[in-house]
Design an enzyme around this catalytic site. Structure first.
Site, short mmCIF file in Angstrom:
data_model
loop_
_atom_site.label_atom_id
_atom_site.label_comp_id
_atom_site.label_asym_id
_atom_site.label_seq_id
_atom_site.Cartn_x
_atom_site.Cartn_y
_atom_site.Cartn_z
N ASP A 261 -4.92 -14.18 -3.06
CA ASP A 261 -4.64 -13.83 -1.72
C ASP A 261 -4.42 -14.92 -0.74
OD1 ASP A 261 -3.70 -11.26 -2.35
OD2 ASP A 261 -4.95 -10.42 -0.95
N HIS B 158 -11.42 -14.32 2.70
CA HIS B 158 -12.71 -13.25 2.34
C HIS B 158 -13.68 -14.05 1.96
CE1 HIS B 158 -10.01 -9.37 1.82
NE2 HIS B 158 -10.01 -9.88 2.95
N ASP C 261 -6.71 -13.83 8.62
CA ASP C 261 -5.59 -13.76 7.85
C ASP C 261 -4.40 -14.68 8.18
OD1 ASP C 261 -6.56 -11.91 6.15
OD2 ASP C 261 -5.56 -10.09 6.93
N ASP D 282 -1.30 -12.49 1.76
CA ASP D 282 -1.88 -11.43 2.60
C ASP D 282 -2.22 -12.20 3.86
OD1 ASP D 282 -3.32 -9.52 3.64
OD2 ASP D 282 -4.77 -9.44 1.92
N GLU E 242 -10.77 -6.72 -5.20
CA GLU E 242 -10.64 -7.71 -4.30
C GLU E 242 -12.00 -7.86 -3.39
OE1 GLU E 242 -7.02 -7.80 -1.85
OE2 GLU E 242 -8.06 -8.43 -0.03
N GLU F 49 -9.29 -13.80 -2.22
CA GLU F 49 -8.80 -13.98 -1.06
C GLU F 49 -9.33 -14.91 -0.08
OE1 GLU F 49 -7.00 -10.62 1.60
OE2 GLU F 49 -7.60 -11.77 3.36
N HIS G 248 0.86 -1.10 -0.04
CA HIS G 248 0.05 0.10 -0.08
C HIS G 248 1.02 1.16 -0.02
CE1 HIS G 248 -2.74 -2.49 2.16
NE2 HIS G 248 -3.52 -2.21 1.74
#
Lengths: 479, 479, 479, 479
Positions: free
Chosen positions: C339, C314, C352, C382, C275, C311, C145
């Site tokens: 991810d 997610h 995560d 991630d 995402e 991901e 980021h």
């Protein structure tokens, strides 16, 4: 009113014919006096599973679907034969009364030995199939509900007579080696139990349930069963608005007290087991999980009379991992039996699938090993074929992969224990409690004033890494 | 290594400055020795909430956002003043240390009285704001964590001195009417507690936690607090692979035993309360729900020394309705306090929202009425503004709607009780147990043989409708 | 009011000092003009990971925690090198800005190279650590980021200048082989984004977000990044009561259109990736899952301009298996990147964690193989250390077990494909559609009248077993 | 094999007798050629609901369980009669084929008009009961599955003939005012559909389903039905291991294309509606939620041919609030109908309860009002009595409370709209987008360069409070 009663009668009559097809997990109860059209009183001739050999161990490289790759019953692991660690059991209801129906669909299975009735003849034929299955699979145990193995009657007396007759055959077919891991009474399918059995709002239902458990306990004892199970499918509520939860749970305690007393009376030595489940069919069951059941047993002074039967899919529905609930039972001295199945982590109901996850099986076996095994309990396959699995061989394939998974779990757990690095990682985490002050705390001899003095003296504590990723690496490497 | 220590020191120094902004539900601990740049030692002048009047009751037709529409403190409902049913409490941590930060975002609130420090001066200023808030809202209670109200110190001794100084001011500001509903020690934010406090793998952390609880109990007692709470945010595990759950839970029992002993020693008469929560921050907390906590208390002989503080959002995270867990606590004789908040039914973490659902509030109040009220417990608003609510008046609006909701729940519950048809529906459902045989069962004098005889004699039981939809209609009509 | 502004300023100043410590998944943004007390402008001397060697492949029997057991980068599997199947990437934010804080606790990590500031010097030092880590781990990609790698500024201009300076260093350190798998802009931590970025109710925030994405896209392009990602952490709502969902989603579409246009303008050839995530931090995010994102892209005519970054954690939070959402993306022609992480099936928030489940990794790789690989996408880790994992070596251990798990998934998937019995089982299930009439249906040439005629002609269809348990047996045997 | 076929035949025969009792939500299909013992060919004499009057509006203070307190059909709210906002419909399957069975229990209902058969005579009698019920309840619509209203046949031709005969009677009984809100084909209960209907792996099943939908569409059209619904109960998978998801979804699109073509061919003007559901009975259904269904429709060019039927309990099972999925449908131009029911927030399966939550009903009505009503759709009560509710009057009570709840939702929504403060709060939140630059963004004319310039010029944006608690206060006050 006369009209209504006539219809109810007709309805019940028809129910008898096909209720056996209705519910996979929970075959309903039916009278045996079938009309000649549907009934088929002939004894079955010949083999039930003609193409299926005795299942043998062939090792991990085998591609044979009808062989074990990991379960080698006589092989010794950590000082005990695999079969003695496992004590595998076939669940009669799923394997022989499961029909493939679900809330949105009628039965899909049509096993060659089934004639679509719930007759006595059919009950006996099914029992023969059961023992051929057990024999070919190579297990020593089976589990049953009363109303699965024998048809219900128009009266309790008739139902009991039916049960006796089928049980006599089962006794004969069992031989000297096979016996029930546990028996139980089916107290959830019949409309009379819609408000519960021990927790029904109707006293007559409570009495009926007591009579049914009494009989089921007797036949379990007669068959040499090693445990007796209580699963309270309807012991709970759909809404608190119309429920007196306190009174219901008190009744449940009364019921269990009487059961424990009757066990002693008849000299049954097996364990009484409560099987927790959070919900389904009811919105909320009183035996939500292991801790809830333990609290109930302690509150009512029943803690020494009962143990728990932990079912993995029930544990995950209650928000715990299976491993967690098994450990909770173990730490409360209550681990009695395991219903070996698994759920779908994205599904909110009991799917009762055969366990195929090696990691989960390993965690389970780590607990079982800590418990020194499960005997007189064992692993019951409270698991069913998917609705869409309709070949007879699927029954074998499912049990084989289930048994191999638990066996592989045992092998992996043994590897972890023999390697020693994971247990050592855990032991070291807590070693500061092996100190003098730690020992005082553990002995209940460290009061707050002494501890405050120590805290002042020691200053800011050093807190090391928990090494969870390393633990996961070691765990995974063993698979 | 020297390098690392230097950095750690710097890091801790900086932490002091802003750690108070970090966590809404759980303000961290900081030393008070701030540098002059950030600190603002001046006492606050004038009002904290200048535009906000004392909140008054204006009745249901009022459109005034800063007035009660349903909560009328002195009004008598079912023989007791509303304020005595409610015993509302403001949670210092959410209201005065909540910053709006979340796992993906930094603080959003910038209250006019905050200077961004965790200094002693700021702590005192905040305490003044707290009592102005309490006064304007018209409640008599507040709740606090030790480290929320006073800055941490570089040593425990310094932290205790800071606490004493702020507590002295609070005592003064409280006046004669206001006092803590409960106090507690914050044992979850600081890195030292990352493996737990009473269940940490480090003995020095256990001792530190004991010292902190000892002090927090003392100051709660000094302030006239009516209860003392234990929420075990870190008492649980992230993974069973690296955890000795049995040893940890034993330690937790040792800790609670010492706490109960210390309470007696200092003559504190309030209740000790355990607050169950299933998970978050840990994957699995040991006080999962009311039943789990009850089992723990019974197992370790602590059942008479503790009660429970039920939080609605914790109950729903554990898979129960709030009403269920409150009833479970009540039926185990353990209902001590309610943390009045609510969660989002589609969200899997603790959202700590102010309760606004009238139906849920009514169910809660039905239990509270059955319990004869909650005293010495009450309703603590363990609830926080949404991150995006950044006006000072939002603090009042949120509390007002929360108080009105519970008040409306009381009014609706009273209506249901006075109308009588819902209680009557429930009473009638169980009336068969008021019979002779029913009474025998409830007295533990009905054995399986007698019950079997009755079941044979009675034949098929009649089982009436549960009338759930009718119950729902009656319930809803009262709203 | 002047007072309030002063306080806000002070608050922001303090924020700068420690905001980097606040949030694991989402390091906040801070100005670089630190006072001398906290800042440490010296360049780091020597190695960051002195005890850690280059990680090598040692094969499954290795017990070395700092070696690969399954990932052998140059080994060819199914015609492609492992490293080309994988294209592993290190996530800068978790690995270098993750602090171990959570909603109930402050940071726990104190890496030796961190000085507790968010200064430019610290940003550069961290970047050096990042590339040493990448080099020792042996991967070719990293993800970032904007606000993680460089401190925020008091103005956007200053922030951009900071970013440019750090990016210039990154470019230099990257060398010729390493490059970003993707870059992205952090649009969720700062208070300005509390109502969303592209979907904020404030037009000035929309503009600010646009400017930030513009810059982040430019530097990603400059660094040779192969993709650019949009994760809409705040693009959603907390409550529909105060939200104009239609207007917000329209704005999101406007924003993405402008992004696609700007990509073309600057000649960036990489994929733009959305995402999906169902919720957290918001109650409901607009990119709920792959299908929802696909519907959005189709509705607004953006389907050819974007792909998806799936991901796993997610996907499971949205009620799907990871495998399902990857397949959904693939079947919509949208599978762009993965991810690679995992959640806890009993936990309702994004944990995560590093993926360690071999079965899940195998399912993922089956999809990736069907997709012909992921390039220009890859597997981004991630994933973050548990809060309690505080050793520097834990960073390596976690990545190694994550990489080994995916590698083992590839090996197992290849075994399944080479064995052929599972693909064959699936192919045969559908073979009736290879018939003439099946082909007509698939060509859209079978109308209801023709099909009715066929149904009448054919009579009751024969429906074979789905063989799910057999499929599970074959699958498990390959592990 | 002959044996097996004989048994299958017997089994099917028995199935006919009682399959109607098996499944509440999904009555199975049966042939009408019943033997004389069970069948009762006499037409029913007299009233079906003798004690029940026509349900009238008596206002909120009424205590009459058989009266409306909030639903006053002719009363005008926001310019439209309540009955025109509502367009309430009775679901034939729940109300007349629901038996109270569940996965663990057999039927519990024994309605006086039922003879326990699935005969043609019984089908007609039930249809008469249906229209008496509709008349007494005072609604104008009903919904049906083909196989619920008429017995299946041994051949498709026979089934169609049965259907025609019952439909002719329904047409006659409907009169001039009553008509179907929608009809549908039941494609999930019969074993032939176990792998899906349009997505079955067997081409013959696809054809059979097409034939069944063709016929159901014809009879819906003939009866004056205003919509036709597709609920894909089996269109999904149990495991991706044995599923070709891509091919299955392509088939589903082929099927829907043919359906849309056939609708045009026969001149049916009603809407075709897809009803999303995430799972149950399958692990994963292809029409997961509104957004997933919308993506499917867009992908295959069907977006103008279908709308959606949103069911509240399906929405919550998919992780959304009911309000969210209704809004998603509306914003995609797809809101066609609402299945008005509710689930239990702590339960992971479809409980199909009658909605009694006033808050939820208000949110729903806010969306319906924004949509300008639902016509030609309406509110279908896809809701069933609890298994334990066994009185005939419970059928009325449940519908009355359901209708009153939606009516009360309308009244509350109207109050909110007329008061205006909630809509105004929302409008003001977004007013910055009514500026010149906001309008440019919304017109797609604001590129990143222009926005960056603005962002630089404007400096840090001011971001006001979202006022969620105030919105909740206003909302709750209206109840």
């Amino acid at each position: 009113m006369m009209e209504a009663q006539k219809i109810l009668l007709l309805l019940l009559l028809c129910l008898n014919l096909v209720s056996s097809l209705v519910i996979a997990g929970a075959p309903p109860t039916c009278a045996a006096n079938l009309d000649s059209k549907c009934a088929d009183s002939d004894e079955w001739k010949g083999e039930f599973f003609p193409g299926i050999p005795k299942i043998k161990y062939e090792g991990p490289s085998s591609k044979n679907h009808l062989a074990f790759k990991w379960y080698n019953p006589e092989e010794v692991i950590l000082g005990k034969k695999m079969k003695d660690w496992m004590r595998f059991s076939v669940a009669f209801w799923h394997t022989f009364r499961g029909t493939g129906s679900d809330p949105f669909g009628v039965p899909t299975k049509s096993w060659p030995w089934e004639d679509g009735t719930n007759s006595m003849a059919m009950a006996k034929r099914r029992m023969r199939a059961n023992f051929e299955f057990i024999d070919k699979l190579g297990v020593d145990f089976w589990c049953f509900h009363d109303r699965d193995i024998a048809p219900d009657g128009e009266t309790l007396k008739e139902a009991n007579a039916n049960l006796d007759e089928v049980v006599a055959l089962a006794k004969e077919l069992q031989g000297t080696k096979v016996r029930p891991l546990w028996g139980t009474a089916q107290l959830f399918s019949h409309p009379r139990y819609m408000h519960g059995a021990a927790t029904s709002s109707e006293v007559a239902v409570y009495a009926y349930a007591a009579a049914q458990v009494k009989k089921a306990m007797e036949v379990t004892h007669y068959l040499g069963g090693e445990n007796y199970v209580f699963w309270g499918g309807r012991e709970g509520y759909q809404s608190l608005l119309n429920t007196d939860m306190g009174r219901e749970i008190d009744h449940m305690a009364n019921f269990f007290e009487s059961a424990a007393a009757y066990k002693k009376k008849i000299g049954f030595k097996g364990n009484l087991l409560i099987e927790p489940k959070p919900q389904e069919p009811t919105k909320h069951q009183y035996d939500w999980d292991a801790a809830t059941a333990a609290n109930f047993l302690r509150k009512y002074g029943l803690i020494n009379d009962f143990k728990l039967n932990i079912e993995c899919n029930h544990a995950t529905l209650s928000g715990h991992s299976c491993h967690h609930d098994i450990e909770t039972a173990r730490l409360n001295g209550l681990l009695g039996n395991i219903d070996a199945n698994t759920g779908d982590p994205q599904v909110g109901w009991d799917t009762d699938q055969f366990l195929t996850d090696i990691g989960e099986a390993t965690l389970i076996m780590l607990s079982v090993i800590k418990n020194g095994g499960l005997a007189p309990g064992g692993f019951n396959f409270d698991a069913k074929l998917r609705r869409e699995s309709t070949d007879v061989e699927d029954l074998f394939i499912a049990h084989i992969v289930g048994m191999d998974t638990v066996a592989r779990g045992l092998r992996t757990a043994a590897k972890l224990i023999e390697d020693g690095s994971l247990p050592e990682l855990v032991r070291k985490r807590y070693q500061s409690f092996d100190s003098e002050i730690g020992q005082k705390i553990e002995a209940g001899k460290a009061d707050f004033e002494m501890l405050e003095k120590k805290a002042m003296e020691w200053g800011e504590p050093k807190v090391p890494s928990a090494k969870q990723e390393l633990a996961e690496m070691i765990f995974q490497s063993a698979i």
